[in-house]
Enzyme design. Structure first.
Site, PDB file in Angstrom:
ATOM      1  N   LYS A 107       0.806  -1.205   0.000  1.00 60.59           N
ATOM      2  CA  LYS A 107       0.000   0.000   0.000  1.00 60.59           C
ATOM      3  C   LYS A 107       0.851   1.272   0.000  1.00 60.59           C
ATOM      4  O   LYS A 107       0.668   2.155  -0.831  1.00 60.59           O
ATOM      5  CB  LYS A 107      -0.895  -0.026   1.237  1.00 60.59           C
ATOM      6  CG  LYS A 107      -1.786   1.170   1.369  1.00 60.59           C
ATOM      7  CD  LYS A 107      -2.408   1.190   2.741  1.00 60.59           C
ATOM      8  CE  LYS A 107      -1.328   1.462   3.769  1.00 60.59           C
ATOM      9  NZ  LYS A 107      -1.879   1.845   5.076  1.00 60.59           N
ATOM     10  N   THR A 108       1.781   1.334   0.938  1.00 62.99           N
ATOM     11  CA  THR A 108       2.623   2.525   1.040  1.00 62.99           C
ATOM     12  C   THR A 108       3.384   2.728  -0.250  1.00 62.99           C
ATOM     13  O   THR A 108       3.556   3.848  -0.735  1.00 62.99           O
ATOM     14  CB  THR A 108       3.620   2.372   2.192  1.00 62.99           C
ATOM     15  OG1 THR A 108       2.905   1.951   3.343  1.00 62.99           O
ATOM     16  CG2 THR A 108       4.318   3.686   2.468  1.00 62.99           C
ATOM     17  N   ASP A 293      -4.694   8.282   2.790  1.00 68.29           N
ATOM     18  CA  ASP A 293      -4.263   6.970   3.269  1.00 68.29           C
ATOM     19  C   ASP A 293      -5.159   6.531   4.426  1.00 68.29           C
ATOM     20  O   ASP A 293      -5.777   7.377   5.076  1.00 68.29           O
ATOM     21  CB  ASP A 293      -2.803   7.091   3.742  1.00 68.29           C
ATOM     22  CG  ASP A 293      -2.190   5.732   3.994  1.00 68.29           C
ATOM     23  OD1 ASP A 293      -2.785   4.720   3.570  1.00 68.29           O
ATOM     24  OD2 ASP A 293      -1.110   5.685   4.602  1.00 68.29           O
ATOM     25  N   GLU A 294      -5.238   5.246   4.688  1.00 72.99           N
ATOM     26  CA  GLU A 294      -6.044   4.714   5.804  1.00 72.99           C
ATOM     27  C   GLU A 294      -7.464   5.264   5.768  1.00 72.99           C
ATOM     28  O   GLU A 294      -8.003   5.721   6.778  1.00 72.99           O
ATOM     29  CB  GLU A 294      -5.393   5.053   7.162  1.00 72.99           C
ATOM     30  CG  GLU A 294      -3.965   4.592   7.317  1.00 72.99           C
ATOM     31  CD  GLU A 294      -3.847   3.118   7.654  1.00 72.99           C
ATOM     32  OE1 GLU A 294      -4.845   2.373   7.522  1.00 72.99           O
ATOM     33  OE2 GLU A 294      -2.752   2.688   8.037  1.00 72.99           O
ATOM     34  N   GLN A 324      -9.250  -3.493   8.400  1.00 78.00           N
ATOM     35  CA  GLN A 324      -8.299  -2.962   9.369  1.00 78.00           C
ATOM     36  C   GLN A 324      -8.825  -1.701  10.051  1.00 78.00           C
ATOM     37  O   GLN A 324      -8.064  -0.909  10.592  1.00 78.00           O
ATOM     38  CB  GLN A 324      -6.963  -2.662   8.691  1.00 78.00           C
ATOM     39  CG  GLN A 324      -6.259  -3.912   8.210  1.00 78.00           C
ATOM     40  CD  GLN A 324      -4.889  -3.626   7.644  1.00 78.00           C
ATOM     41  OE1 GLN A 324      -4.001  -3.177   8.346  1.00 78.00           O
ATOM     42  NE2 GLN A 324      -4.729  -3.857   6.353  1.00 78.00           N
ATOM     43  N   ARG A 680       0.404  -8.667  11.137  1.00 74.08           N
ATOM     44  CA  ARG A 680       1.674  -7.965  11.329  1.00 74.08           C
ATOM     45  C   ARG A 680       2.844  -8.916  11.177  1.00 74.08           C
ATOM     46  O   ARG A 680       3.991  -8.502  11.032  1.00 74.08           O
ATOM     47  CB  ARG A 680       1.767  -7.323  12.733  1.00 74.08           C
ATOM     48  CG  ARG A 680       0.737  -6.250  13.089  1.00 74.08           C
ATOM     49  CD  ARG A 680       0.618  -5.199  12.062  1.00 74.08           C
ATOM     50  NE  ARG A 680      -0.452  -5.525  11.125  1.00 74.08           N
ATOM     51  CZ  ARG A 680      -0.592  -4.947   9.957  1.00 74.08           C
ATOM     52  NH1 ARG A 680       0.247  -4.022   9.580  1.00 74.08           N
ATOM     53  NH2 ARG A 680      -1.575  -5.295   9.143  1.00 74.08           N
TER      54      ARG A 680
END
Length: 822
Positions: A107-108, A293-294, A324, A680
């Site tokens: 994603k980043t 983002d997010e 998430q 994670r």
DNA sequence: AAAGCGTTTATTTTT
DNA sequence: TAAACGCTTT
């Protein structure tokens, strides 16, 4: 977040700075700078630290392009090594885009490459790009990574958190809707203080009207853009009417103190954009490309901001993953993701489903755990990674044994040498769980760091900052209340009450009243305060007036010196006790922060410093470089990844939390929280729970988390009963659970004390790569080597490998990630 | 005004 | 358990 500048970022920044300083400044000609003139004053990086480390226009002048190797500026580098979905997400830059990005799906990378693509390939002026994140850390990372791809323009981008961006715009434009440019930001504590004051004025009982509950209602209202007036008109029951009264008064109190709380930053910006079309238009024109983002964590107010700012050019790209979303209790609204397609017609939806992070075992487990949730879009996450090790489930007798087990396992894995402590995290639902881990890790001499002890919430830090805030905004009565008698100055509650009364009678602010006393002016209204107390107040007033003058002449660090000296705060802290020393150390740390702040940009203002500090979070604290195990809440772990993850305390009442089990939606969020934790992990996952746990000083039996039911057995190793029972309803205690702790299901009598943790005994067939002596292997860090010998370790292998020019290494096959070379 | 003492209460916390 | 708060005493 400022602290964090002291870490790796600061070091890097300092290096860049030195390099920049070493260069001439005569190549100044940049077109971005002209762009910027055209767009009016510069917003810059709203990143706090990074912003001021390198003042925007100097980047080009400093010839940064020469410092970064030319290869990074190549467009190929921008589009290279992206999978088809990622590539589409990067290059679809006309029209609205919704990117649904599963965990570990790059994603980043997509976001940073998209920005680089806009700049490098589409020749978008950097100042026309707005990228919004939720944390300072995310913003910083984004800047750092874009800088590698597009070094010239990076500094002209607007990248920051919602709150930082709002604060910056409001400070410049807020006057149009009656916001003082010198406003300060009220944090949770300030909010509580204001509410309590309001309750006192209303003569309402705090017990019957808990400030926290009131604040939460007010915050909820602000999050959906309901102001006090609207709230009052729509209040339908008695409770709401009560809230409405407090809400109104609360806003008045904030306004009188020139304070904005976090929610105000968002709501006021929306108000500004609604009420001032010219301002709206200016920003709409400027921001041709908007990225968020997010996105699953946005609330209604944030969504409104995105909608409005993005409406100009309709090139809004949002990235998120509803699985998430773990901040609904903070009014994040998943519906924003669902509504996006409706509100932005022609939205292209791109799904990133390939996971590059975890073993397929871990990913499968994660999918199973999240699957029962109803509020989600079905996704088909997959990975090409190997199966890896099974997931270990461990039942501990109590929380001490649990922590002891985790420590032993980490030691065991670290002894294999393939694993660095910085690649290990222990995650838990509530912060209070960290205590027992700290205790046992200390006993094991296992280096660790706890993420989350909030630096800026410490008393001494808040006290000192309050002095600074008071220098900048003398109407900030919250800060005044905080420090007026710290250190003790003989100014008690009676004096304060009289002072407020007197100020009110004169129709001035409390600070003004103190000022009057300090300068010995005559007043029309007689002062109801005793001569002794008047003296104390006058003395305080004179001190503050000196400091206020100093604040206009000195850099923040020097001002801090003055504050500590002249208020007697330094002396007050250094009382000889150990605690006093610890507190003083914290203040020193703040001083270091201020030093760095002043050093990197001597021009920066007190306002900027206060803003940074107020908007600093503490997930920022996380420093990946330290050689230590990370202890962290599941919430704070979002966005991070580790080779080895332990998730502890997986019991009914903890995860899911007891406050969430009543409500289906909250239960779904608990599930997402566990999902976040599981995803994670890159290589190994340990899930632990305790059969007994003391909480609030009271010991009690616990049941394994219901979420274990969703964990496929073939992915798990371990004897824990949570994964042994078949279809058992864990929400109801069985006969065995109610009996003594020596019940058979626990495996016979168990020592109540640091029992040697049962090792991972189950030899299973699912073996990782098998190595043989003499084979050539390659290791990601050590390079190529030759296997000297091999030893079995349960279902794992300890491989002894010789690497050229390195000492002989003993590595665990499951962790070392070595490949056999043909 | 400040220190001392019992009572109460207990998620998560990007900003 | 522990910390935060409010009431009482010094």
């Amino acid at each position: 977040m400022f602290v964090h500048l002291s870490g790796a970022v600061a070091a890097r920044a300092a290096n860049l700075w030195r390099e920049i300083e070493a260069r001439d400044e005569d190549e100044y000609d940049d077109e971005d700078d002209q762009q910027d003139q055209r767009f009016g004053s510069h917003v810059g990086l709203l990143l706090g630290s990074t912003t001021r480390i390198i003042p925007p226009p100097d980047w080009a002048a400093a010839g940064m392009g020469d410092i970064i190797p030319a290869m990074f500026q190549d467009t190929n580098a921008i589009l290279d090594r992206l999978n088809p979905a990622q590539l589409r997400a990067v290059t679809t830059v006309d029209g609205p885009v919704l990117v649904l990005a599963g965990p570990g799906s790059g994603k980043t990378r997509v976001i940073t490459h998209r920005i680089a693509y806009l700049l490098g390939e589409k020749h978008a002026p950097a100042s026309s790009v707005l990228a919004v994140t939720f944390t300072n850390k995310a913003a910083r990372e984004m800047v750092d990574r874009v800088r590698l791809l597009a070094p010239y323009q990076a500094s002209q981008l607007t990248i920051g958190t919602f709150h930082a961006i709002c604060a910056r715009i409001l400070r410049r434009e807020g006057a149009a809707i009656g916001i003082a440019p010198t406003f300060t930001i009220a944090d949770d504590d300030d909010q509580a203080a204001v509410i309590k004051r309001v309750l006192k004025e209303l003569n309402w009982d705090e017990k019957r009207n808990p400030p926290r509950a009131l604040l939460s209602r007010i915050s909820a209202a602000k999050s959906v853009l309901i102001g006090p007036r609207e709230f009052a008109t729509s209040a339908s029951d008695y409770a709401d009417e009560q809230v409405a009264i407090v809400y109104g008064r609360y806003q008045e109190a904030l306004a009188a103190a020139d304070l904005l709380d976090f929610d105000d930053l968002l709501m006021s910006l929306v108000n500004l954009l609604v009420e001032c079309p010219t301002v709206l238009e200016r920003y709409q024109q400027r921001y041709v490309h908007v990225l968020v983002d997010e996105f699953q964590d946005t609330n209604v107010a944030q969504y409104a901001i995105v909608r409005r700012l993005g409406a100009g050019h309709n090139n809004t790209c949002v990235v998120g993953d509803e699985d998430q979303s773990v901040y609904s209790w903070r009014h994040a609204d998943i519906r924003n993701i669902l509504n996006f397609e409706r509100d932005f017609p022609g939205t292209r939806v791109i799904v990133l489903e390939q996971n590059y992070r975890s073993t397929s075992t871990i990913l499968r487990a994660a999918r199973k755990v999240i699957a029962p949730n109803r509020q989600r879009k079905e996704k088909s996450l997959f990975t090409e990674n190997e199966a890896g090790e099974r997931i270990v489930v461990f039942e501990a007798y109590d929380e001490n044994e649990e922590a002891n087990y985790v420590a032993s396992q980490i030691e065991r894995l670290a002894a294999g040498q393939g694993l660095r402590l910085s690649d290990v995290a222990v995650m838990y639902r509530t912060n209070s769980q960290s205590r027992v881990f700290e205790k046992l890790f200390l006993r094991h001499r296992l280096p660790h760091k706890v993420v989350g002890m909030r630096f800026y919430e410490r008393k001494e830090i808040r006290d000192v900052l309050s002095y600074l805030r008071l220098c900048y905004n003398h109407n900030d009565v919250t800060s005044l209340d905080r420090v007026i008698n710290v250190p003790p100055r003989q100014i008690g509650s009676k004096t304060l009450a009289d002072l407020r009364l007197w100020a009110a009678r004169m129709g001035v602010g409390v600070s003004d009243a103190i000022e009057t006393l300090a300068t010995g002016q005559q007043t029309q209204v007689p002062c109801p305060i005793s001569a002794r107390a008047q003296n104390a107040l006058a003395e305080f007033g004179r001190t503050m007036s000196v400091l206020r003058r100093a604040s206009r002449e000195l850099v923040v660090a020097r001002l801090l010196d003055q504050v500590l000296e002249r208020t007697g705060y330094a002396e007050f802290l250094k009382d000889g006790t150990e605690e006093g020393q610890a507190r003083w150390d914290n203040v020193r740390e703040l001083l270091t922060v201020a030093e760095e702040f002043s050093h990197y940009d001597p021009e920066s203002s007190l306002a900027a410093f206060l803003e940074d500090v107020a908007l600093a979070g503490d997930a920022d604290e996380y420093d990946a470089s330290a050689e230590a195990v990370t202890l962290i809440t599941l919430h704070a772990a979002k966005g991070l990844e580790f080779d080895v993850v332990f998730i502890a305390g997986l019991e009914e009442g903890i995860c899911p939390h007891s406050r969430s089990v009543e409500d289906e939606r909250q239960l779904e969020e608990e599930r997402r929280l566990l999902y976040v934790g599981i995803t994670r992990a890159r290589r190994r996952l340990f899930l632990t729970y305790a059969a007994r746990r003391s909480q609030f000083g009271e010991a009690g039996a616990r049941q394994p988390s219901r979420f274990f039911q969703d964990l496929p057995k073939d992915l798990v190793q371990g004897t824990a009963r949570a994964v042994q029972g078949r279809g058992r309803d864990w929400t109801r205690p069985s006969a065995a659970d109610r009996s003594s702790p020596t019940s058979p299901v626990l495996g016979g009598s168990r020592p109540s004390h640091p029992a040697p943790a049962p090792a991972l005994v189950e030899p299973t067939a699912a073996a990782p790569t098998v190595f043989r002596p003499g084979e050539r292997v390659s290791h990601p860090r050590f390079g190529q080597g030759v296997v000297v010998s091999v030893e079995r370790r349960g279902d794992d292998q300890e491989v002894t490998v010789a690497f050229p020019d390195l000492p002989i290494k003993r590595l665990l096959s499951s962790l070392a990630n070595m490949k056999v070379l043909a």
